[in-house]
Design a protein around this motif. Structure first.
Motif, PDB file in Angstrom:
ATOM      1  N   GLU A  69       0.817  -1.224   0.000  1.00 46.03           N
ATOM      2  CA  GLU A  69       0.000   0.000   0.000  1.00 46.03           C
ATOM      3  C   GLU A  69       0.849   1.271   0.000  1.00 46.03           C
ATOM      4  O   GLU A  69       0.363   2.351   0.326  1.00 46.03           O
ATOM      5  N   TRP A  70       2.126   1.132  -0.342  1.00 47.09           N
ATOM      6  CA  TRP A  70       3.034   2.275  -0.424  1.00 47.09           C
ATOM      7  C   TRP A  70       3.662   2.296  -1.811  1.00 47.09           C
ATOM      8  O   TRP A  70       3.786   1.266  -2.461  1.00 47.09           O
ATOM      9  N   ARG A  71       4.047   3.475  -2.268  1.00 46.29           N
ATOM     10  CA  ARG A  71       4.585   3.623  -3.623  1.00 46.29           C
ATOM     11  C   ARG A  71       5.778   4.580  -3.620  1.00 46.29           C
ATOM     12  O   ARG A  71       5.948   5.398  -2.702  1.00 46.29           O
ATOM     13  N   VAL A  72       6.597   4.467  -4.668  1.00 42.72           N
ATOM     14  CA  VAL A  72       7.719   5.388  -4.847  1.00 42.72           C
ATOM     15  C   VAL A  72       7.199   6.652  -5.521  1.00 42.72           C
ATOM     16  O   VAL A  72       6.504   6.586  -6.537  1.00 42.72           O
ATOM     17  N   CYS A  73       7.547   7.777  -4.932  1.00 42.76           N
ATOM     18  CA  CYS A  73       7.064   9.077  -5.433  1.00 42.76           C
ATOM     19  C   CYS A  73       8.262   9.889  -5.926  1.00 42.76           C
ATOM     20  O   CYS A  73       9.313   9.921  -5.283  1.00 42.76           O
ATOM     21  N   SER A  74       8.102  10.563  -7.047  1.00 46.25           N
ATOM     22  CA  SER A  74       9.219  11.301  -7.658  1.00 46.25           C
ATOM     23  C   SER A  74       8.992  12.806  -7.679  1.00 46.25           C
ATOM     24  O   SER A  74       9.624  13.518  -8.466  1.00 46.25           O
ATOM     25  N   ILE A  75       8.128  13.325  -6.793  1.00 47.31           N
ATOM     26  CA  ILE A  75       7.846  14.770  -6.833  1.00 47.31           C
ATOM     27  C   ILE A  75       9.060  15.602  -6.412  1.00 47.31           C
ATOM     28  O   ILE A  75       9.120  16.804  -6.684  1.00 47.31           O
ATOM     29  N   ASN A  76      10.044  14.956  -5.771  1.00 45.78           N
ATOM     30  CA  ASN A  76      11.224  15.718  -5.333  1.00 45.78           C
ATOM     31  C   ASN A  76      12.396  15.572  -6.297  1.00 45.78           C
ATOM     32  O   ASN A  76      13.534  15.889  -5.942  1.00 45.78           O
ATOM     33  N   GLU A  77      12.121  15.102  -7.529  1.00 40.89           N
ATOM     34  CA  GLU A  77      13.192  15.030  -8.519  1.00 40.89           C
ATOM     35  C   GLU A  77      13.791  16.407  -8.733  1.00 40.89           C
ATOM     36  O   GLU A  77      13.071  17.414  -8.776  1.00 40.89           O
ATOM     37  N   SER A  78      15.114  16.449  -8.863  1.00 43.82           N
ATOM     38  CA  SER A  78      15.869  17.709  -8.944  1.00 43.82           C
ATOM     39  C   SER A  78      15.660  18.559  -7.693  1.00 43.82           C
ATOM     40  O   SER A  78      15.855  19.765  -7.724  1.00 43.82           O
ATOM     41  N   TYR A  79      15.221  17.909  -6.626  1.00 48.95           N
ATOM     42  CA  TYR A  79      15.020  18.547  -5.313  1.00 48.95           C
ATOM     43  C   TYR A  79      14.064  19.740  -5.424  1.00 48.95           C
ATOM     44  O   TYR A  79      14.288  20.806  -4.861  1.00 48.95           O
ATOM     45  N   ALA A  80      12.982  19.485  -6.171  1.00 51.83           N
ATOM     46  CA  ALA A  80      11.994  20.539  -6.411  1.00 51.83           C
ATOM     47  C   ALA A  80      11.192  20.872  -5.160  1.00 51.83           C
ATOM     48  O   ALA A  80      10.685  21.993  -5.028  1.00 51.83           O
ATOM     49  N   ILE A  81      11.037  19.927  -4.238  1.00 53.40           N
ATOM     50  CA  ILE A  81      10.239  20.158  -3.035  1.00 53.40           C
ATOM     51  C   ILE A  81      11.125  20.502  -1.839  1.00 53.40           C
ATOM     52  O   ILE A  81      10.994  21.560  -1.235  1.00 53.40           O
ATOM     53  N   SER A  82      12.043  19.609  -1.501  1.00 56.37           N
ATOM     54  CA  SER A  82      12.892  19.800  -0.326  1.00 56.37           C
ATOM     55  C   SER A  82      14.342  19.456  -0.651  1.00 56.37           C
ATOM     56  O   SER A  82      14.616  18.399  -1.221  1.00 56.37           O
ATOM     57  N   PRO A  83      15.285  20.327  -0.270  1.00 51.35           N
ATOM     58  CA  PRO A  83      16.699  20.036  -0.539  1.00 51.35           C
ATOM     59  C   PRO A  83      17.275  18.951   0.361  1.00 51.35           C
ATOM     60  O   PRO A  83      18.322  18.381   0.055  1.00 51.35           O
ATOM     61  N   SER A  84      16.610  18.666   1.476  1.00 49.96           N
ATOM     62  CA  SER A  84      17.164  17.708   2.434  1.00 49.96           C
ATOM     63  C   SER A  84      16.556  16.313   2.310  1.00 49.96           C
ATOM     64  O   SER A  84      16.991  15.393   3.005  1.00 49.96           O
ATOM     65  N   LEU A  85      15.551  16.133   1.441  1.00 54.02           N
ATOM     66  CA  LEU A  85      14.977  14.818   1.187  1.00 54.02           C
ATOM     67  C   LEU A  85      15.614  14.215  -0.056  1.00 54.02           C
ATOM     68  O   LEU A  85      16.097  14.943  -0.932  1.00 54.02           O
ATOM     69  N   PRO A  86      15.621  12.879  -0.173  1.00 55.74           N
ATOM     70  CA  PRO A  86      16.111  12.271  -1.418  1.00 55.74           C
ATOM     71  C   PRO A  86      15.169  12.574  -2.570  1.00 55.74           C
ATOM     72  O   PRO A  86      14.015  12.982  -2.367  1.00 55.74           O
ATOM     73  N   GLU A  87      15.640  12.372  -3.775  1.00 52.90           N
ATOM     74  CA  GLU A  87      14.801  12.665  -4.946  1.00 52.90           C
ATOM     75  C   GLU A  87      13.602  11.731  -5.024  1.00 52.90           C
ATOM     76  O   GLU A  87      12.551  12.110  -5.544  1.00 52.90           O
ATOM     77  N   TYR A  88      13.760  10.524  -4.489  1.00 55.04           N
ATOM     78  CA  TYR A  88      12.668   9.549  -4.538  1.00 55.04           C
ATOM     79  C   TYR A  88      12.338   9.132  -3.115  1.00 55.04           C
ATOM     80  O   TYR A  88      13.218   8.766  -2.336  1.00 55.04           O
ATOM     81  N   ILE A  89      11.062   9.217  -2.777  1.00 53.78           N
ATOM     82  CA  ILE A  89      10.609   8.861  -1.438  1.00 53.78           C
ATOM     83  C   ILE A  89       9.430   7.900  -1.558  1.00 53.78           C
ATOM     84  O   ILE A  89       8.837   7.752  -2.633  1.00 53.78           O
ATOM     85  N   VAL A  90       9.104   7.249  -0.456  1.00 53.90           N
ATOM     86  CA  VAL A  90       7.989   6.294  -0.437  1.00 53.90           C
ATOM     87  C   VAL A  90       6.845   6.905   0.362  1.00 53.90           C
ATOM     88  O   VAL A  90       7.042   7.367   1.495  1.00 53.90           O
ATOM     89  N   VAL A  91       5.654   6.907  -0.225  1.00 57.97           N
ATOM     90  CA  VAL A  91       4.472   7.537   0.379  1.00 57.97           C
ATOM     91  C   VAL A  91       3.275   6.590   0.265  1.00 57.97           C
ATOM     92  O   VAL A  91       3.302   5.628  -0.518  1.00 57.97           O
ATOM     93  N   PRO A  92       2.199   6.841   1.019  1.00 55.85           N
ATOM     94  CA  PRO A  92       0.995   5.998   0.882  1.00 55.85           C
ATOM     95  C   PRO A  92       0.399   6.078  -0.517  1.00 55.85           C
ATOM     96  O   PRO A  92       0.416   7.142  -1.153  1.00 55.85           O
ATOM     97  N   VAL A  93      -0.103   4.954  -0.991  1.00 54.98           N
ATOM     98  CA  VAL A  93      -0.729   4.910  -2.316  1.00 54.98           C
ATOM     99  C   VAL A  93      -1.894   5.884  -2.408  1.00 54.98           C
ATOM    100  O   VAL A  93      -2.155   6.477  -3.464  1.00 54.98           O
ATOM    101  N   SER A  94      -2.590   6.105  -1.289  1.00 61.96           N
ATOM    102  CA  SER A  94      -3.794   6.941  -1.306  1.00 61.96           C
ATOM    103  C   SER A  94      -3.505   8.433  -1.412  1.00 61.96           C
ATOM    104  O   SER A  94      -4.429   9.223  -1.608  1.00 61.96           O
ATOM    105  N   LEU A  95      -2.230   8.836  -1.275  1.00 63.91           N
ATOM    106  CA  LEU A  95      -1.893  10.256  -1.369  1.00 63.91           C
ATOM    107  C   LEU A  95      -1.422  10.588  -2.779  1.00 63.91           C
ATOM    108  O   LEU A  95      -0.480   9.982  -3.287  1.00 63.91           O
ATOM    109  N   ALA A  96      -2.078  11.570  -3.407  1.00 55.36           N
ATOM    110  CA  ALA A  96      -1.706  12.000  -4.753  1.00 55.36           C
ATOM    111  C   ALA A  96      -0.523  12.960  -4.686  1.00 55.36           C
ATOM    112  O   ALA A  96      -0.309  13.642  -3.681  1.00 55.36           O
TER     113      ALA A  96
END
Length: 767
Positions: free
Chosen positions: A223-250
């Motif tokens: 029920e978890w998925r790999v999310c790529s919204i932080n590619e090129s550190y577009a969201i947070s500079p201290s998080l990795p480019e790929y993170i795991v989040v709940p499937v239910s969150l867009a």
């Protein structure tokens, strides 16, 4: 009459013999003391006729030689090469007398004649000629050099050079950037030190989606998925480019939620329990007006990811664990007691001083709190969110310890390295600041990673068969923090790492798109530091690996994970989000009292015991499954000082042919003998009695054997080798030479909080 015996001389002449033969009238060659330099390493200053102090009592065994400062290390080259020590690791990049500049904590110059002393910083003046140099190292060594016969001006210049080059003005000036650039082009097109990059069983770096996908699959986190919204550190500079989040969150919702978190660090998935509960970490919400709204949405998404739609609880680590300043203060105190002050372990004052430093108290606090989190994940089958203001310090320690207790994969060597890579390096722990590599902000310095390694050692000490690696490995890993040649411990965030390595690749003409792991490898490429033989010291002979068999009551059994009971009578299908996401009456985990500390020492049943007490009592009443859940004992009597780390350089604490290494030596020999016999059995091919070849007298090739100590032969002595000491594979010889200082004791410089005399000296110092 002359006797046949030669006449003994009455004195020894130290002058060279007079040359009478014109052809032979050539001066005897003088030994050239050249340093061993790495690619890109240059000598910046040196001084001859230096004496390295081995002992504070006598100088008769002190070696003489040349002291050199390069752009990477301080190196002492003895005039006479000492016999090779069997009692220490042979580092491929550092010599026996080498100290990386990043390992230097203080550079202290002394002039005994004038009674002066000064702690040197960068770009400082030294208005007296030093007679002595004392180097205080971050790996707890104290190295002393005396300039009795050295040129005073040369001695002064080399001291200033060491102080200057140990305070780099910029991260790119660390030697690793020069070395790895040269190494890349020298090894271009070849395998890196005999290993294929990203191949085989190499440690995952978690810088690409496939690494996270494998971790999701391994833990059955469907029920978890790999999310790529932080590619090129577009969201947070201290998080990795790929993170795991709940499937239910867009993705769009996550982008919106990120605005309300510190440094826009949205919740980060760590691990999934087979029953469905998840371990999640997150930073604090900065806008209190949106606290409840964001909480509810995050908690609801995590609840949906649970197969039983179980509740979610939050643990605020800032409220229940010591802060980074407390940890730093405790480490400074325990180092003072173990290394700087005279060693008096047998005295009551020494033991009480260790206790008063609070270092062991903080170790217990982290172990206890991690066990509490384990209870909720395993015993109550609920998901847990670890919350910290920035999610980059205490969360790293607790999330790692929880996974180490719950998941045997992380107790293997590759698994442990992947845990550090995932929960520390890619999660944005501030290694550059906490290690203070640039020596700029001492308020930010704190040994969080060292505290974690100490906690791991406490677990290894209690469950020695549960870990594939040894305490020697943990100690070497801690020392690697001060060798600036690898990317693992150099940066404070994934974005900082990516930017610096991108600039580095451009400056060194490295082709665009080349894998960063290839041209600036992590510390996990141990073949760059140690030989295959020395790496076998990392292997634990007692390790009970996955599927390993054991004998119980005469029967061979295999360790299997057993399904745990659920210790709660109030679990429901849906979670009620109240008071930070907890149901009314639920334990918030914010008090300092621990569930574990409430247990009775004998773990006997008591009237009206809580579900948590029953959970721990049941667990401790059964034999520990080395490949299942492990809960460390954390009472004061169960937590000990990690002697190999804190006392390895202390001569008074070094036990010849004693300490844990003696058991390790015998066990390694036994395991090696068993593996030789197994190899011989596999080679045995005798289908008929009449045609039975003898098994090969030898086992696997020497470079393929797992144990450092090889099986003994019948005629070998049964005693422990003389070179084995309680400090093995390290040696205190020449690595800890304390000095009694005229006037104010040296402890005044280093006691308690750091005193860095950048622009001032002691009262008796005239500069």
């Amino acid at each position: 009459m002359f006797s046949g015996k030669p006449i003994k001389p009455t004195f020894k002449c130290y002058l060279p013999p007079v040359q009478t033969d014109v052809k032979k009238n050539i001066e005897p060659p003088i030994k050239k003391l050249d340093p061993k330099l790495l690619p890109g390493e240059i000598v910046v200053n040196e001084v001859n006729f230096v004496r390295k102090c081995i002992s504070a009592e006598s100088n008769q065994d002190d070696p003489w030689g040349k002291l050199i400062c390069t752009n990477f290390k301080v190196s002492f080259i003895p005039q006479e090469a000492p016999p090779k020590q069997k009692s220490q690791l042979s580092h491929l990049l550092l010599g026996e007398h080498d100290i990386p500049l990043t390992c230097l904590e203080q550079v202290v110059t002394v002039n005994d004649t004038k009674g002066k002393k000064k702690v040197l910083g960068s770009n400082q003046k030294l208005k007296f000629n030093p007679t002595e140099l004392i180097l205080y190292c971050k790996d707890l060594r104290i190295i002393r050099f005396c300039f009795d016969e050295a040129g005073p001006e040369s001695a002064r210049k080399v001291c200033l050079a060491i102080a200057h080059y140990s305070h780099p003005a910029d991260l790119q000036l660390l030697f690793g950037f020069e070395y790895q650039g040269r190494r890349y082009h020298e090894c271009k097109g070849d395998q890196v030190n005999g290993s294929t990059p990203r191949g085989g069983m190499q440690t995952p770096i978690f810088d690409r989606p496939s690494d996270w996908d494998r971790e999701i699959k391994r833990t059955s986190a469907s029920e978890w998925r790999v999310c790529s919204i932080n590619e090129s550190y577009a969201i947070s500079p201290s998080l990795p480019e790929y993170i795991v989040v709940p499937v239910s969150l867009a993705d769009q919702d996550l982008k919106q939620y990120s605005l309300y978190f510190t440094d826009r660090r949205i919740p980060l998935w760590c691990w999934n329990h087979p029953s469905g509960s998840a371990l999640v970490r997150m930073a604090c919400i900065v806008d209190p007006l949106h606290q409840r709204k964001i909480d509810q949405r995050i908690f609801t998404a995590i609840t949906k990811s649970h197969t039983q739609r179980s509740e979610v609880i939050r643990s605020d680590l800032d409220k229940c664990l010591p802060n980074i300043q407390d940890i730093q203060s405790a480490f400074v105190k325990v180092r003072q007691i173990c290394v700087l002050d005279p060693f008096e372990e047998s005295e009551e004052r020494w033991l009480s001083s260790i206790d008063n430093s609070r270092w062991l108290e903080y170790i217990r606090a982290f172990l206890k709190h991690s066990a509490e989190i384990v209870y909720y994940l395993e015993g109550k089958n609920v998901s847990v969110i670890l919350q910290e203001e920035e999610d980059r310090d205490l969360n790293c320690v607790v999330s790692s310890l929880v996974q180490l207790m719950l998941d045997p994969h992380y107790r293997s060597l590759i698994g442990f390295q992947s845990l550090v890579q995932k929960e520390w390096v890619m999660a944005g722990h501030r290694f550059l600041d906490r290690c203070n590599h640039l020596k700029k902000n001492y308020k930010e310095e704190s040994p969080l990673f060292m505290l974690f390694l100490d906690c791991v050692w406490q677990m290894m000490n209690q469950y020695p068969a549960a870990f594939e690696f040894t305490e020697a490995y943990l100690t070497v890993l801690s020392d690697s923090m001060w060798i600036p040649l690898f990317s693992t411990f150099l940066f404070s965030s994934p974005k900082q790492r990516a930017q610096h390595l991108m600039d580095f690749a451009k400056n060194k003409a490295i082709p665009q798109g080349e894998d960063q792991v290839v041209y600036f490898p992590p510390v996990w490429e141990w073949s760059q530091q140690f030989s295959i033989k020395d790496q076998t010291l990392f292997n634990n002979p007692m390790y009970v690996g996955k599927g390993a068999a054991c004998v119980q009551n005469g029967e061979v059994k295999t360790f299997r994970r057993t399904k745990q009971k659920t210790y709660s009578s109030t679990l429901r299908g849906t979670a009620t989000l109240m008071r930070n996401g907890l149901k009314e009456g639920e334990d918030t985990l914010t008090r300092r009292g621990s569930l574990v500390s409430e247990l009775k020492s004998e773990f006997s049943a008591v009237k009206d015991e809580s579900p948590s007490e029953r959970f721990f009592r049941d667990w401790f009443s059964r034999p520990a499954d080395q490949q299942g859940l492990l809960i460390p004992l954390s009472m004061p009597s169960h937590v000990a000082l990690w002697k190999l780390f804190f006392l390895r350089w202390v001569p008074e604490a070094c036990i010849p042919r004693g300490g844990p290494i003696t058991a390790y030596h015998k066990l390694s020999q036994l395991v090696d003998e068993i593996e030789i016999l197994q190899s011989q059995l596999r080679q045995y091919k005798g289908p008929s009695p009449g045609n039975t070849p003898l098994p090969s007298p030898s086992g696997p090739p020497s470079d393929q054997r797992r144990m450092y100590f090889k099986a003994s032969y019948p005629d070998d002595p049964a005693t422990t080798p003389d070179f084995l000491t309680s400090s093995f594979p390290f040696t205190p010889v020449g690595n800890l030479c304390r000095r009694s200082v005229y006037g104010t004791p040296i402890s005044k410089f280093l006691n308690g909080a750091r005193i860095w005399l950048s622009t001032e000296t002691l009262a008796n110092d005239t500069v």
